[in-house]
Design a protein around this motif. Sequence first.
Motif, PDB file in Angstrom:
ATOM      1  N   LYS A 273      -5.096  -6.568   8.541  1.00 40.40           N
ATOM      2  CA  LYS A 273      -3.806  -6.014   8.950  1.00 40.40           C
ATOM      3  C   LYS A 273      -3.823  -4.496   8.847  1.00 40.40           C
ATOM      4  N   THR A 274      -3.064  -3.869   9.724  1.00 40.23           N
ATOM      5  CA  THR A 274      -2.954  -2.411   9.732  1.00 40.23           C
ATOM      6  C   THR A 274      -1.493  -2.024   9.903  1.00 40.23           C
TER       7      THR A 274
ATOM      8  N   SER B 274       3.640   5.867  10.303  1.00 36.99           N
ATOM      9  CA  SER B 274       4.453   6.919  10.918  1.00 36.99           C
ATOM     10  C   SER B 274       5.814   7.079  10.245  1.00 36.99           C
ATOM     11  N   GLY B 275       6.227   6.098   9.470  1.00 34.53           N
ATOM     12  CA  GLY B 275       7.523   6.170   8.809  1.00 34.53           C
ATOM     13  C   GLY B 275       7.424   6.782   7.424  1.00 34.53           C
ATOM     14  N   ALA B 276       8.526   6.748   6.727  1.00 34.38           N
ATOM     15  CA  ALA B 276       8.563   7.293   5.372  1.00 34.38           C
ATOM     16  C   ALA B 276       7.757   6.421   4.407  1.00 34.38           C
ATOM     17  N   TYR B 277       7.637   5.150   4.728  1.00 37.86           N
ATOM     18  CA  TYR B 277       6.925   4.204   3.882  1.00 37.86           C
ATOM     19  C   TYR B 277       5.961   3.430   4.768  1.00 37.86           C
ATOM     20  N   CYS B 278       4.677   3.589   4.537  1.00 36.34           N
ATOM     21  CA  CYS B 278       3.657   3.039   5.441  1.00 36.34           C
ATOM     22  C   CYS B 278       3.774   1.542   5.684  1.00 36.34           C
ATOM     23  N   TRP B 279       3.949   0.764   4.668  1.00 36.51           N
ATOM     24  CA  TRP B 279       3.964  -0.688   4.809  1.00 36.51           C
ATOM     25  C   TRP B 279       5.388  -1.227   4.733  1.00 36.51           C
ATOM     26  N   GLU B 280       6.330  -0.506   5.295  1.00 38.91           N
ATOM     27  CA  GLU B 280       7.736  -0.903   5.242  1.00 38.91           C
ATOM     28  C   GLU B 280       7.913  -2.322   5.777  1.00 38.91           C
ATOM     29  N   GLY B 281       8.554  -3.156   4.975  1.00 38.75           N
ATOM     30  CA  GLY B 281       8.767  -4.546   5.357  1.00 38.75           C
ATOM     31  C   GLY B 281       7.610  -5.465   5.026  1.00 38.75           C
ATOM     32  N   ASN B 282       6.524  -4.933   4.487  1.00 37.52           N
ATOM     33  CA  ASN B 282       5.366  -5.753   4.123  1.00 37.52           C
ATOM     34  C   ASN B 282       4.853  -5.290   2.760  1.00 37.52           C
TER      35      ASN B 282
ATOM     36  N   ASP C  23      -3.513  -2.709   0.398  1.00 36.29           N
ATOM     37  CA  ASP C  23      -4.128  -1.474   0.902  1.00 36.29           C
ATOM     38  C   ASP C  23      -4.369  -0.527  -0.272  1.00 36.29           C
ATOM     39  N   LEU C  24      -5.410  -0.804  -1.017  1.00 35.33           N
ATOM     40  CA  LEU C  24      -5.648  -0.106  -2.282  1.00 35.33           C
ATOM     41  C   LEU C  24      -6.050   1.353  -2.114  1.00 35.33           C
ATOM     42  N   ASN C  25      -6.673   1.698  -1.005  1.00 35.67           N
ATOM     43  CA  ASN C  25      -7.080   3.091  -0.800  1.00 35.67           C
ATOM     44  C   ASN C  25      -6.126   3.843   0.130  1.00 35.67           C
ATOM     45  N   ASN C  26      -5.020   3.212   0.486  1.00 44.34           N
ATOM     46  CA  ASN C  26      -3.951   3.844   1.279  1.00 44.34           C
ATOM     47  C   ASN C  26      -4.431   4.449   2.593  1.00 44.34           C
ATOM     48  N   ASP C  27      -5.313   3.722   3.291  1.00 40.90           N
ATOM     49  CA  ASP C  27      -5.769   4.201   4.596  1.00 40.90           C
ATOM     50  C   ASP C  27      -5.087   3.465   5.750  1.00 40.90           C
ATOM     51  N   CYS C  28      -4.036   2.727   5.443  1.00 41.61           N
ATOM     52  CA  CYS C  28      -3.235   1.978   6.426  1.00 41.61           C
ATOM     53  C   CYS C  28      -3.979   0.795   7.030  1.00 41.61           C
ATOM     54  N   LYS C  29      -5.043   0.346   6.370  1.00 39.48           N
ATOM     55  CA  LYS C  29      -5.820  -0.816   6.805  1.00 39.48           C
ATOM     56  C   LYS C  29      -6.208  -1.630   5.579  1.00 39.48           C
ATOM     57  N   VAL C  30      -6.216  -2.944   5.735  1.00 38.61           N
ATOM     58  CA  VAL C  30      -6.733  -3.805   4.673  1.00 38.61           C
ATOM     59  C   VAL C  30      -8.084  -4.313   5.164  1.00 38.61           C
ATOM     60  N   ASN C  31      -9.144  -3.857   4.505  1.00 39.79           N
ATOM     61  CA  ASN C  31     -10.487  -4.172   4.978  1.00 39.79           C
ATOM     62  C   ASN C  31     -11.475  -4.192   3.810  1.00 39.79           C
ATOM     63  N   ILE C  32     -12.747  -4.119   4.140  1.00 40.81           N
ATOM     64  CA  ILE C  32     -13.803  -4.227   3.138  1.00 40.81           C
ATOM     65  C   ILE C  32     -13.700  -3.147   2.064  1.00 40.81           C
ATOM     66  N   LEU C  33     -13.185  -1.987   2.405  1.00 45.41           N
ATOM     67  CA  LEU C  33     -13.057  -0.926   1.404  1.00 45.41           C
ATOM     68  C   LEU C  33     -12.101  -1.337   0.285  1.00 45.41           C
ATOM     69  N   ASP C  34     -11.044  -2.050   0.642  1.00 45.15           N
ATOM     70  CA  ASP C  34     -10.122  -2.555  -0.375  1.00 45.15           C
ATOM     71  C   ASP C  34     -10.789  -3.658  -1.198  1.00 45.15           C
TER      72      ASP C  34
END
Length: 63
Positions: free
Chosen positions: A19-20, A24-32, A39-50
């Motif tokens: 998921k990505t 663009s909003g005040a809160y990246c994962w608003e509603g989720n 998203d542990l590294n706050n790159d707006c993607k949940v992937n292998i890095l997390d």
Amino acid sequence: GDGRVNILDATIVGLEWGKTTDCSGAYCWEGNDRGSQADLNNDCKVNILDGVIIGSCWGHTAW
């Protein structure tokens, strides 16, 4: 969370895998909130890095 890195954290990352958000909003994962937790590294993607963060911190506590 509970301050411990364990299977519960890995499950959250797994459930949100691929998921990505556009951040663009005040809160990246608003509603989720689970996406935000995964998203542990706050790159707006949940992937292998997390997943790597989970693995490298496995068993650690935040306190």
